[in-house]
Design an enzyme around this catalytic site. Structure first.
Site, PDB file in Angstrom:
ATOM      1  N   ARG A 119      -0.171  -8.692  13.698  1.00  0.00           N
ATOM      2  CA  ARG A 119      -0.722  -7.896  12.835  1.00  0.00           C
ATOM      3  C   ARG A 119      -1.603  -8.471  11.801  1.00  0.00           C
ATOM      4  O   ARG A 119      -2.673  -7.901  11.336  1.00  0.00           O
ATOM      5  CB  ARG A 119       0.317  -6.923  12.220  1.00  0.00           C
ATOM      6  CG  ARG A 119       1.140  -5.976  13.041  1.00  0.00           C
ATOM      7  CD  ARG A 119       2.339  -5.615  12.455  1.00  0.00           C
ATOM      8  NE  ARG A 119       2.208  -4.592  11.351  1.00  0.00           N
ATOM      9  CZ  ARG A 119       3.086  -4.246  10.475  1.00  0.00           C
ATOM     10  NH1 ARG A 119       4.429  -4.949  10.651  1.00  0.00           N
ATOM     11  NH2 ARG A 119       3.112  -3.556   9.431  1.00  0.00           N
TER      12      ARG A 119
ATOM     13  N   ARG B 197      11.963  -7.063   5.393  1.00  0.00           N
ATOM     14  CA  ARG B 197      11.713  -5.551   5.526  1.00  0.00           C
ATOM     15  C   ARG B 197      12.757  -4.917   6.185  1.00  0.00           C
ATOM     16  O   ARG B 197      12.915  -5.510   7.421  1.00  0.00           O
ATOM     17  CB  ARG B 197      10.326  -5.203   5.551  1.00  0.00           C
ATOM     18  CG  ARG B 197      10.070  -3.730   5.268  1.00  0.00           C
ATOM     19  CD  ARG B 197       8.679  -3.461   5.147  1.00  0.00           C
ATOM     20  NE  ARG B 197       8.011  -3.446   6.151  1.00  0.00           N
ATOM     21  CZ  ARG B 197       6.505  -2.918   6.039  1.00  0.00           C
ATOM     22  NH1 ARG B 197       5.796  -2.495   5.057  1.00  0.00           N
ATOM     23  NH2 ARG B 197       5.924  -2.875   7.220  1.00  0.00           N
TER      24      ARG B 197
ATOM     25  N   LYS C  11       0.948  -1.320   0.011  1.00  0.00           N
ATOM     26  CA  LYS C  11       0.138  -0.070  -0.032  1.00  0.00           C
ATOM     27  C   LYS C  11       0.645   1.285  -0.035  1.00  0.00           C
ATOM     28  O   LYS C  11       0.493   2.134  -0.548  1.00  0.00           O
ATOM     29  CB  LYS C  11      -1.046   0.155   1.062  1.00  0.00           C
ATOM     30  CG  LYS C  11      -1.834  -1.032   1.182  1.00  0.00           C
ATOM     31  CD  LYS C  11      -2.865  -0.795   2.533  1.00  0.00           C
ATOM     32  CE  LYS C  11      -2.341  -0.441   3.810  1.00  0.00           C
ATOM     33  NZ  LYS C  11      -1.767  -1.677   4.372  1.00  0.00           N
TER      34      LYS C  11
ATOM     35  N   ARG D 274      -9.240   1.188   8.947  1.00  0.00           N
ATOM     36  CA  ARG D 274      -8.772  -0.103   9.258  1.00  0.00           C
ATOM     37  C   ARG D 274      -9.935  -1.131  10.111  1.00  0.00           C
ATOM     38  O   ARG D 274      -9.599  -2.192  10.287  1.00  0.00           O
ATOM     39  CB  ARG D 274      -7.455  -0.169  10.140  1.00  0.00           C
ATOM     40  CG  ARG D 274      -6.360  -0.587   9.306  1.00  0.00           C
ATOM     41  CD  ARG D 274      -5.180  -0.379  10.255  1.00  0.00           C
ATOM     42  NE  ARG D 274      -4.056  -1.105   9.959  1.00  0.00           N
ATOM     43  CZ  ARG D 274      -2.996  -0.440   9.564  1.00  0.00           C
ATOM     44  NH1 ARG D 274      -2.985   0.598   8.985  1.00  0.00           N
ATOM     45  NH2 ARG D 274      -1.671  -1.172   9.475  1.00  0.00           N
TER      46      ARG D 274
ATOM     47  N   ARG E 239      11.986  -2.744  11.744  1.00  0.00           N
ATOM     48  CA  ARG E 239      10.934  -2.135  12.791  1.00  0.00           C
ATOM     49  C   ARG E 239      10.367  -2.958  13.625  1.00  0.00           C
ATOM     50  O   ARG E 239      10.441  -4.155  13.414  1.00  0.00           O
ATOM     51  CB  ARG E 239       9.697  -1.778  11.713  1.00  0.00           C
ATOM     52  CG  ARG E 239       9.536  -0.279  11.262  1.00  0.00           C
ATOM     53  CD  ARG E 239       8.519  -0.123  10.407  1.00  0.00           C
ATOM     54  NE  ARG E 239       7.200  -0.418  10.763  1.00  0.00           N
ATOM     55  CZ  ARG E 239       6.199  -0.260   9.870  1.00  0.00           C
ATOM     56  NH1 ARG E 239       6.410   0.257   8.723  1.00  0.00           N
ATOM     57  NH2 ARG E 239       5.100  -0.844  10.002  1.00  0.00           N
TER      58      ARG E 239
HETATM   59  P1  AMP Z   1       1.266   0.563   9.152  1.00  0.00           P
HETATM   60  O1  AMP Z   1       2.265   1.183   8.903  1.00  0.00           O
HETATM   61  O2  AMP Z   1       0.021   1.057   8.187  1.00  0.00           O
HETATM   62  O3  AMP Z   1       1.214  -1.021   9.040  1.00  0.00           O
HETATM   63  O4  AMP Z   1       0.725   0.835  10.659  1.00  0.00           O
HETATM   64  C1  AMP Z   1       1.722   0.583  11.713  1.00  0.00           C
HETATM   65  C2  AMP Z   1       0.866   0.494  12.911  1.00  0.00           C
HETATM   66  O5  AMP Z   1       0.016   1.720  13.354  1.00  0.00           O
HETATM   67  C3  AMP Z   1      -0.444  -0.439  13.097  1.00  0.00           C
HETATM   68  O6  AMP Z   1       0.082  -1.876  13.356  1.00  0.00           O
HETATM   69  C4  AMP Z   1      -1.412  -0.056  14.054  1.00  0.00           C
HETATM   70  O7  AMP Z   1      -0.661  -0.184  15.326  1.00  0.00           O
HETATM   71  C5  AMP Z   1      -1.190   1.499  13.825  1.00  0.00           C
HETATM   72  N1  AMP Z   1      -2.179   1.998  12.808  1.00  0.00           N
HETATM   73  C6  AMP Z   1      -1.971   2.544  11.807  1.00  0.00           C
HETATM   74  N2  AMP Z   1      -3.248   2.944  11.006  1.00  0.00           N
HETATM   75  C7  AMP Z   1      -4.204   2.593  11.860  1.00  0.00           C
HETATM   76  C8  AMP Z   1      -5.744   2.554  11.967  1.00  0.00           C
HETATM   77  N3  AMP Z   1      -6.125   3.108  10.904  1.00  0.00           N
HETATM   78  N4  AMP Z   1      -6.320   2.461  12.930  1.00  0.00           N
HETATM   79  C9  AMP Z   1      -5.680   1.738  14.210  1.00  0.00           C
HETATM   80  N5  AMP Z   1      -4.129   1.745  14.175  1.00  0.00           N
HETATM   81  C10 AMP Z   1      -3.605   2.119  13.204  1.00  0.00           C
END
Ligand code: AMP
Length: 226
Positions: A174, A130, A16, A91, A163
């Site tokens: 996740r 990654r 994404k 999400r 990370r």
């Molecule tokens: P990402 O980089 O998009 O995988 O996001 C990393 C982390 O941020 C996720 O595992 C969640 O803990 C938090 N996060 C990001 N976007 C959201 C969302 N829309 N709702 C809740 N938590 C989020």
């Protein structure tokens, strides 16, 4: 097209972020990636960052109310008048409902929810390899997109790290969160008739080409309606 209000949906590691950045360049629209916004808040030590950190480190989603406020503010901004690209939001179904309410209040509607589909075994390979640059968040992969010098970011020379939330047990968490909380959005947007599926297993350029194609089709359809 009159305006383009886009959502990118996909499992962690589906690409994404890569597609969002390429779309941002193509379409010249603001790109809001909630994961990036939250990581920046954690680094800056803001109140939101403080609230979000413990959830993120565990691989849990941060509470809906924290993230809904952040995004509602962004989509109302002047820079988002012609549209926006959302990555990582919504999400959960309550987040999607909040987004619909916010956009409706502005007298607008969502254009498309683009679902990037990648099988789980491929996702696990992508996430475990990654590497992210400590300073600028630039992303590499040990097999698919290695940096020129091992462990060093090509862009700014800082160290590449895994990370915390790309560590194996957190990755599993996740993926479970995605299946349980985010996948129901597929049905939600299918019902609204705005779901667009894209095969995410090809290289980034192939996937980007596919998305451009589907946006061109949407534009033609809109022109025919007018
Ligand atoms: P990402 O980089 O998009 O995988 O996001 C990393 C982390 O941020 C996720 O595992 C969640 O803990 C938090 N996060 C990001 N976007 C959201 C969302 N829309 N709702 C809740 N938590 C989020």
């Amino acid at each position: 097209m009159s305006e383009l209000n886009l959502i990118l949906i996909g499992s962690p590691g589906s690409g994404k972020g890569t597609q969002g950045e390429s779309l941002q360049e193509d379409l010249r629209l603001p790109y809001y990636a909630t994961g990036d916004i939250l990581r920046a808040a954690v680094q800056e030590g803001t109140e939101v960052g403080r609230q979000a950190k413990e959830y993120m480190d565990r691989g849990d989603l941060v509470p809906d109310e924290v993230i809904i406020g952040i995004i509602s503010e962004r989509i109302q901004a002047e820079e988002a008048e012609d549209g926006f690209i959302l990555d990582g939001f919504p999400r959960t179904v309550p987040q999607a409902e909040a987004l619909d309410a916010a956009i409706e209040k502005l007298g607008r509607r969502m254009t498309a929810a683009i679902l990037i589909e990648v099988p789980t075994d491929e996702i696990v390979k992508r996430l475990s390899g990654r590497r992210t640059c400590e300073q600028g968040g630039h992303v590499f992969h040990v097999d698919f997109d290695p940096p020129k010098r091992e462990g060093i970011c090509d862009v700014d020379g800082s160290a590449l790290i895994v990370r915390d939330d790309d560590k194996p047990d957190v990755v599993q968490k996740r993926l479970v969160q995605y299946r349980e909380k985010t996948e129901p959005l597929v049905g939600y947007y299918e019902q609204q008739n705005i779901l667009q599926k894209v095969d995410g297993t090809g290289g980034p350029d192939d996937v980007a080409e596919h998305i451009r194609g589907l946006l061109a089709t949407l534009k033609r359809e809109e022109e025919m309606e007018m």
